[in-house]
Design a protein around this motif. Sequence first.
Motif, mmCIF file in Angstrom:
data_model
loop_
_atom_site.group_PDB
_atom_site.id
_atom_site.type_symbol
_atom_site.label_atom_id
_atom_site.label_comp_id
_atom_site.label_asym_id
_atom_site.label_seq_id
_atom_site.Cartn_x
_atom_site.Cartn_y
_atom_site.Cartn_z
ATOM 1 N N ARG A 34 0.833 -1.192 -0.082
ATOM 2 C CA ARG A 34 0.125 -0.092 0.105
ATOM 3 C C ARG A 34 1.040 1.248 -0.103
ATOM 4 N N ALA A 60 2.007 1.755 -3.132
ATOM 5 C CA ALA A 60 1.103 2.353 -4.478
ATOM 6 C C ALA A 60 1.028 3.771 -4.120
ATOM 7 N N CYS A 61 0.791 4.177 -2.931
ATOM 8 C CA CYS A 61 0.654 5.574 -2.647
ATOM 9 C C CYS A 61 2.053 6.578 -2.994
ATOM 10 N N TYR A 92 -5.334 -1.177 -2.909
ATOM 11 C CA TYR A 92 -4.247 -0.409 -3.421
ATOM 12 C C TYR A 92 -2.979 -1.371 -4.149
ATOM 13 N N ASP A 150 -3.299 -3.082 -6.803
ATOM 14 C CA ASP A 150 -3.446 -3.086 -8.258
ATOM 15 C C ASP A 150 -2.755 -1.873 -8.639
ATOM 16 N N HIS A 151 -2.421 -1.083 -7.819
ATOM 17 C CA HIS A 151 -1.473 0.306 -8.232
ATOM 18 C C HIS A 151 -0.193 0.135 -7.829
#
Length: 150
Positions: free
Chosen positions: A19, A22-23, A50, A52-53
């Motif tokens: 996460r 991703a962020c 998240y 997926d990012h």
Amino acid sequence: MRIALFEPEIAGNVGAVLRLGACMGAAVDLIEPMGFAWDDKRVRRTAMDYIDHVAIARHAGFDAFRATIGASRLVLFTTKARQSPYTFAFRPDDILLFGKESAGVPAAVADACDEKLRIPMRPQVRSMNLATSAALALGEALRQTATLPA
């Protein structure tokens, strides 16, 4: 910038780091073996949607991982180092390496790293949570390299 986790043991920590990646726009490398099954629900629950990012790469071991880093510096975060990340000059292509929760990295892995850093903390405590350490390290590295997301 990339975050690499050496043989992580706790699914929730990996989810939190995914996460974070991703962020903040950092790829995450997972160096196996891991202490849990990749499809562990705790990874997805902590990473939420998240996952997926973030770009995730899994490596069969440290040697397989090393073969992918090219000219990037491997910067190990360890309680055994003396230098602080706040006095270190990061580069945008650095790879921030964190050891397994119970034991860090073996000496051979530490010796293969270009730099070793220690997040300053009170002497009465042993270490921080893996995901917390990764967040502090990545935040400082991105701040220094002016590559923070907008």
